[in-house]
Motif scaffolding. Structure first.
Motif, PDB file in Angstrom:
ATOM      1  N   GLY A 166       0.678  -1.094   0.083  1.00 50.25           N
ATOM      2  CA  GLY A 166       0.030  -0.005  -0.051  1.00 50.25           C
ATOM      3  C   GLY A 166       0.937   1.261  -0.015  1.00 50.25           C
ATOM      4  O   GLY A 166       0.356   2.503  -0.539  1.00 50.25           O
ATOM      5  N   HIS A 167       1.836   1.436   0.772  1.00 48.67           N
ATOM      6  CA  HIS A 167       2.765   2.596   0.823  1.00 48.67           C
ATOM      7  C   HIS A 167       3.443   2.748  -0.779  1.00 48.67           C
ATOM      8  O   HIS A 167       3.561   3.962  -1.080  1.00 48.67           O
ATOM      9  CB  HIS A 167       3.779   2.213   1.636  1.00 48.67           C
ATOM     10  CG  HIS A 167       3.406   2.295   3.121  1.00 48.67           C
ATOM     11  ND1 HIS A 167       3.042   1.071   3.895  1.00 48.67           N
ATOM     12  CD2 HIS A 167       3.449   3.486   4.140  1.00 48.67           C
ATOM     13  CE1 HIS A 167       2.854   1.545   4.912  1.00 48.67           C
ATOM     14  NE2 HIS A 167       3.002   2.891   5.285  1.00 48.67           N
ATOM     15  N   ALA A 209       0.719   4.185  -2.997  1.00 46.75           N
ATOM     16  CA  ALA A 209       0.539   5.703  -2.440  1.00 46.75           C
ATOM     17  C   ALA A 209       1.685   6.554  -2.834  1.00 46.75           C
ATOM     18  O   ALA A 209       1.577   7.636  -3.476  1.00 46.75           O
ATOM     19  CB  ALA A 209       0.297   5.982  -0.872  1.00 46.75           C
ATOM     20  N   ASN A 217       1.443   7.188  -6.579  1.00 45.10           N
ATOM     21  CA  ASN A 217       0.233   8.140  -6.823  1.00 45.10           C
ATOM     22  C   ASN A 217       1.132   9.542  -6.797  1.00 45.10           C
ATOM     23  O   ASN A 217       0.736  10.535  -7.464  1.00 45.10           O
ATOM     24  CB  ASN A 217      -0.863   8.277  -5.862  1.00 45.10           C
ATOM     25  CG  ASN A 217      -1.705   9.072  -6.005  1.00 45.10           C
ATOM     26  OD1 ASN A 217      -2.336   9.494  -6.751  1.00 45.10           O
ATOM     27  ND2 ASN A 217      -1.873   9.922  -4.801  1.00 45.10           N
ATOM     28  N   ASP A 235       1.191  12.055  -1.859  1.00 48.08           N
ATOM     29  CA  ASP A 235       0.841  10.438  -1.788  1.00 48.08           C
ATOM     30  C   ASP A 235      -0.587  10.713  -1.607  1.00 48.08           C
ATOM     31  O   ASP A 235      -1.295   9.511  -2.361  1.00 48.08           O
ATOM     32  CB  ASP A 235       1.603   9.646  -0.767  1.00 48.08           C
ATOM     33  CG  ASP A 235       3.232   9.674  -0.889  1.00 48.08           C
ATOM     34  OD1 ASP A 235       3.601  10.555  -1.943  1.00 48.08           O
ATOM     35  OD2 ASP A 235       3.805   8.748  -0.526  1.00 48.08           O
ATOM     36  N   VAL A 236      -1.390  11.322  -0.610  1.00 45.22           N
ATOM     37  CA  VAL A 236      -2.678  11.297  -0.720  1.00 45.22           C
ATOM     38  C   VAL A 236      -3.562  12.162  -1.399  1.00 45.22           C
ATOM     39  O   VAL A 236      -4.689  12.007  -1.379  1.00 45.22           O
ATOM     40  CB  VAL A 236      -2.911  11.811   1.133  1.00 45.22           C
ATOM     41  CG1 VAL A 236      -4.298  11.744   1.511  1.00 45.22           C
ATOM     42  CG2 VAL A 236      -2.087  10.854   2.050  1.00 45.22           C
ATOM     43  N   GLN A 274      -8.193   8.104  -1.246  1.00 48.66           N
ATOM     44  CA  GLN A 274      -7.868   6.701  -1.174  1.00 48.66           C
ATOM     45  C   GLN A 274      -6.999   6.350  -0.134  1.00 48.66           C
ATOM     46  O   GLN A 274      -6.920   5.061   0.529  1.00 48.66           O
ATOM     47  CB  GLN A 274      -7.495   6.269  -2.591  1.00 48.66           C
ATOM     48  CG  GLN A 274      -7.405   4.682  -2.936  1.00 48.66           C
ATOM     49  CD  GLN A 274      -6.818   4.317  -4.066  1.00 48.66           C
ATOM     50  OE1 GLN A 274      -6.860   5.090  -5.036  1.00 48.66           O
ATOM     51  NE2 GLN A 274      -6.595   2.922  -4.570  1.00 48.66           N
ATOM     52  N   TYR A 275      -6.097   7.257  -0.070  1.00 51.28           N
ATOM     53  CA  TYR A 275      -4.837   7.053   0.906  1.00 51.28           C
ATOM     54  C   TYR A 275      -4.706   7.739   2.199  1.00 51.28           C
ATOM     55  O   TYR A 275      -3.772   7.884   2.682  1.00 51.28           O
ATOM     56  CB  TYR A 275      -3.456   6.979   0.070  1.00 51.28           C
ATOM     57  CG  TYR A 275      -3.367   6.290  -1.258  1.00 51.28           C
ATOM     58  CD1 TYR A 275      -3.166   5.087  -0.938  1.00 51.28           C
ATOM     59  CD2 TYR A 275      -3.591   6.827  -2.364  1.00 51.28           C
ATOM     60  CE1 TYR A 275      -3.058   4.269  -2.251  1.00 51.28           C
ATOM     61  CE2 TYR A 275      -3.468   6.178  -3.596  1.00 51.28           C
ATOM     62  CZ  TYR A 275      -3.189   4.818  -3.431  1.00 51.28           C
ATOM     63  OH  TYR A 275      -3.270   4.115  -4.712  1.00 51.28           O
ATOM     64  N   GLU A 276      -6.107   8.140   2.627  1.00 55.53           N
ATOM     65  CA  GLU A 276      -6.094   8.973   3.910  1.00 55.53           C
ATOM     66  C   GLU A 276      -5.639   8.111   4.943  1.00 55.53           C
ATOM     67  O   GLU A 276      -5.255   8.840   5.963  1.00 55.53           O
ATOM     68  CB  GLU A 276      -7.752   9.373   4.065  1.00 55.53           C
ATOM     69  CG  GLU A 276      -8.639   8.371   4.191  1.00 55.53           C
ATOM     70  CD  GLU A 276      -8.918   7.707   5.449  1.00 55.53           C
ATOM     71  OE1 GLU A 276      -8.172   8.473   6.403  1.00 55.53           O
ATOM     72  OE2 GLU A 276      -9.382   6.664   5.744  1.00 55.53           O
ATOM     73  N   TRP A 277      -5.422   6.851   4.896  1.00 53.33           N
ATOM     74  CA  TRP A 277      -5.058   6.108   6.150  1.00 53.33           C
ATOM     75  C   TRP A 277      -3.776   6.534   6.361  1.00 53.33           C
ATOM     76  O   TRP A 277      -2.978   6.128   7.594  1.00 53.33           O
ATOM     77  CB  TRP A 277      -5.018   4.793   5.924  1.00 53.33           C
ATOM     78  CG  TRP A 277      -4.609   3.998   4.546  1.00 53.33           C
ATOM     79  CD1 TRP A 277      -5.331   4.012   3.277  1.00 53.33           C
ATOM     80  CD2 TRP A 277      -3.238   3.826   4.227  1.00 53.33           C
ATOM     81  NE1 TRP A 277      -4.504   3.820   2.493  1.00 53.33           N
ATOM     82  CE2 TRP A 277      -3.161   3.362   2.951  1.00 53.33           C
ATOM     83  CE3 TRP A 277      -2.078   3.374   5.007  1.00 53.33           C
ATOM     84  CZ2 TRP A 277      -2.060   2.790   2.266  1.00 53.33           C
ATOM     85  CZ3 TRP A 277      -1.136   2.999   4.577  1.00 53.33           C
ATOM     86  CH2 TRP A 277      -0.987   2.722   2.915  1.00 53.33           C
ATOM     87  N   LEU A 278      -3.003   6.869   5.448  1.00 54.28           N
ATOM     88  CA  LEU A 278      -1.518   7.535   5.666  1.00 54.28           C
ATOM     89  C   LEU A 278      -1.403   8.791   6.618  1.00 54.28           C
ATOM     90  O   LEU A 278      -0.454   9.180   7.189  1.00 54.28           O
ATOM     91  CB  LEU A 278      -0.668   7.886   4.393  1.00 54.28           C
ATOM     92  CG  LEU A 278      -0.400   6.738   3.420  1.00 54.28           C
ATOM     93  CD1 LEU A 278      -0.079   6.987   1.813  1.00 54.28           C
ATOM     94  CD2 LEU A 278       0.732   5.849   4.200  1.00 54.28           C
TER      95      LEU A 278
END
Length: 756
Positions: free
Chosen positions: A59-60, A63, A66, A172-173, A190-194
């Motif tokens: 996942g990293h 991101a 992106n 990335d986010v 999509q990558y708000e978990w970062l």
């Protein structure tokens, strides 16, 4: 994005990567590692960001891809500039690892730069205001212009360039704002978990995407900007959302806007564009100065002139590091491309004086060298006026091959002021010129300037010749110095010019042999002991004493049997260099009342200690030449010939006086005046000045083009006098007039070639 595979490698020693990876910084955003780096092609510095994952589906890494894609496509002055990226898969035994590399312009983390600068008080607030202004513009560009949401604006997502600009990165986010899409139901980011929980506004922490889509595009990033403001002013990383309530470190002028950025209601959060426009916090000298420089091409000439005249004093009040790393490059670029006015050069040199010698040569000197090619007369004047500040830093090669060619055009400029500035600049530049340039160009220009219509220019030309005498080769000194100082300077109608000629002879006495002193210098200097100007007379007496002492020393040595006796001058007072004298003419401006006379030479002190007043008298071109008035005790004193008359030297320069016959030396049109018979003492002086003459025969007229163009002074060179002389009235072009008593300094002299 390029994908490479490498076996048994670490990923940091990539052979195909066109950059060298250096040491990492202590901190970076998210899981990225921020390295220093250099280009393999030219060694230019870069920043290299690396991100590793155990497999392609990490996942990293997704991101990170992106972020790389977004950074490559989004361009803005306050967003990090993308250069290159690649993805490398390395294998070590049975395990593989994928590393993503992204290369950008050279930057360092903001947190590290703040520690390095160590700014405090007002200077810290001004720098933070400027940096915050830049990040607010970047965020506003993403939200309002691109309809993008960054998602994690914080201290870690900001980096600083070598010119101390703040730039936003960590994309990335980043994602599009799809608030207008009513059918959208899933996560917008999509990558708000970062994003760390302390940086999330309430609606994002609850993943309330319906509320987020109903909010304005800037709602999430305005909250992030508030978090960023808290971190830079508190000096610590935000750990909990509740810490945002601690406003003690926030400047009062920014507090209200800070609270509006962190409003609990997304719809009421302040738009970052409004923050830039309305906040009084950004109204300070540093922000205003840099903003003016960045839009300089939009300003009119009056605004530019006013700004650049204030800039030298303003720069002293701004943070020194920001002035040198940000303002100085902006100013140099503006001057090079012609958008800056001439007063900007003063500010450039003022800032350059705060640099080390090595940095000055790299950051300032190339701009100055380019400016010499400018056609702007104001720029040329400013360069010449400040040449003492940078002239010593110019290399001899640069001066001889690049700078001199442009400066030399000022010798023949129609402006007397520019001609004089050009002349004075040679005091600094002449020692760096080659002998070929000095003999083939500079001396020819000086031969013209010694007959310039402006008396101050004629005087300063003599001063300059005295100063650069040590940089002439022996042959050039032999044919130039005596002719320039005696035939020209000592006969000038401007009394400071005559005084300068005497002082120049004294300061260069080590270059004359005993024969030249006895036969060419002393006879010409003795005449000035009866000069109409008292200071010239005083200098003449002391010069006579000095040269007689030299002759006496020579006599004593030869009488003692020392056949190899040389002219000893080390013990002769008043023989100091003219350097300090001419330097004062670069910096002092004379008053009209001072231009009537020169101070006497102090025989017991160096020439430099008595010359400042003299040079003051030489710096005003508008001064009229002093005239010699007859008096009862100086009845026989002649008026020295004007240097603007044709004396044979100027005839060879570019056809000057070409219409005159070559067998005339400019004295034929001076009618003899009926004078009382000279006294015996004066008659002896006149006899000592006579040159060998011969009855003129029919000679072809000598045109200017037949003279030796390599030796401007040859035309006025005089042979040493002999004991045999003919009355000066013989051979005059106007023989019908009765012969009159010979006059000093204005007699017709026929020369034979035997003494040349």
């Amino acid at each position: 994005m390029r994908v490479q595979r490498e076996w048994g490698g670490s990923g940091t020693g990539l052979k195909d990567l066109p950059y060298n990876i250096g040491e990492p910084y202590p901190s970076a955003w998210g899981s990225w590692t921020h390295h220093r780096g250099t280009s393999k092609d030219d060694g230019s510095p870069v920043s290299i960001f690396s991100l590793s994952g155990s497999n392609a589906q990490d996942g990293h890494l997704a991101a990170g891809r992106n972020g790389v894609k977004r950074l490559r496509t989004v361009r803005h002055p306050n967003i990090l500039s993308f250069l290159y990226s690649t993805e490398v898969e390395t294998f070590d035994g049975s395990t593989s690892r994928i590393t993503l590399y992204m290369v950008t312009e050279p930057v360092m983390p903001l947190s590290e730069k703040i520690k390095e600068l160590g700014l405090e008080g007002t200077q810290r607030d001004e720098y933070y205001a400027w940096g915050l202004h830049q990040i607010a513009k970047a965020v506003s560009f993403l939200n309002n212009d691109c309809k993008l949401v960054h998602g994690n604006v914080c201290l870690a997502s900001v980096v600083v360039t070598p010119t101390l600009d703040w730039k936003l990165h960590a994309f990335d986010v980043l994602s599009e704002f799809d608030g207008n899409n009513e059918s959208a139901t899933g996560p917008m980011l999509q990558y708000e978990w970062l994003v760390g929980p302390q940086y999330k506004p309430m609606e994002l922490a609850k993943s309330d995407w319906v509320a987020i889509r109903k909010s304005p595009p800037w709602a999430i990033d305005s909250w992030g900007l508030g978090c960023f403001i808290y971190e830079i002013f508190s000096g610590i990383k935000l750990c909990k959302t509740e810490e945002l309530r601690n406003t003690g470190s926030i400047p009062k002028s920014l507090l209200q806007d800070y609270q509006r950025l962190l409003s609990s209601m997304p719809s009421r959060r302040m738009n970052t564009s409004k923050l830039i426009e309305n906040s009084e916090y950004f109204q300070n000298k540093l922000v205003d100065t840099i903003h003016f420089m960045e839009i300089l091409t939009l300003k009119d000439s009056v605004e530019k002139d006013t700004f650049f005249r204030k800039l030298p004093n303003l720069a002293e009040q701004l943070p020194r590091q920001i002035v040198l790393k940000k303002l100085l490059p902006l100013l140099a670029s503006a001057l090079e491309f012609g958008s800056a006015a001439a007063p900007a050069l003063t500010a450039l040199l003022k800032m350059g004086s705060w640099l080390s010698a090595e940095e000055f040569n790299v950051k300032v000197l190339p701009t100055i060298v380019k400016l010499f090619a400018s056609n702007d007369r104001a720029i040329r004047v400013s360069l010449l006026q400040h040449i003492d500040q940078y002239g010593e830093s110019l290399s001899a090669q640069v001066v001889d091959e690049q700078v001199y060619l442009h400066i030399a055009t000022g010798f023949s400029d129609t402006s007397a002021f520019l001609r004089e500035l050009t002349l004075k600049s040679m005091l600094v530049l002449a020692p760096k010129l080659s002998q070929r340039t000095i003999s083939g160009s500079l001396l020819k220009y000086l031969s013209k300037l010694q007959v310039d219509e402006e008396p101050a220019i004629r005087t300063n030309t003599t001063i300059l010749l005295g100063n650069i005498a040590s940089h002439l080769n022996e042959g050039t000194r032999k044919r130039v110095l005596i002719n320039a100082f005696t035939v020209r300077a000592l006969r000038d109608t401007f009394s400071p010019a005559r005084g300068a000629g005497i002082m120049a002879l004294c300061a260069t006495s080590s270059y004359y042999d005993i024969s030249e002193i006895a036969t060419r210098i002393l006879p010409n200097v003795v005449v000035l002991t009866i000069d109409a100007d008292s200071d010239v007379r005083s200098k003449a007496f002391q010069a006579v004493d000095q040269f007689l002492q030299i002759v006496k020393q020579y006599y004593e040595k030869t009488s003692a049997g020392d056949t190899s006796a040389a002219v000893g001058i080390s013990s002769i007072p008043g023989n100091a260099s003219l350097l300090g004298w001419a330097m004062s003419s670069l910096t002092l401006k004379g008053k009209p009342s001072e231009q009537a006379s020169l101070p006497p030479i102090n025989s017991g002190a160096p020439l430099t200690s008595t010359a400042t007043n003299a040079s003051s008298a030489m710096d005003t071109p508008s001064t009229a030449p002093a005239r010699v008035n007859s008096s009862t005790d100086l009845a026989d004193q002649p008026v020295p010939v004007s240097p603007t008359s044709t004396d044979g030297w100027g005839e060879i320069e570019n056809g000057i006086h070409e219409e005159q016959d070559g067998d005339k030396d400019g004295w034929d049109d001076i009618e003899p005046l009926e004078e009382p018979k000279p006294s015996p003492a004066l008659a002896n002086i006149q006899a000592a000045q006579k040159r060998p003459v011969s009855q003129p025969v029919s000679q072809p007229k000598l045109q200017a083009s037949t003279l030796d163009d390599d030796d401007p002074w040859a035309a006025i060179a005089a042979p040493p006098p002999t004991t045999r002389a003919k009355p000066l009235s013989a051979g005059r072009g106007r023989g019908a007039k009765p012969a009159a008593a010979p006059k000093l300094g204005a007699q017709r002299i026929n020369r034979t070639s035997s003494g040349m």
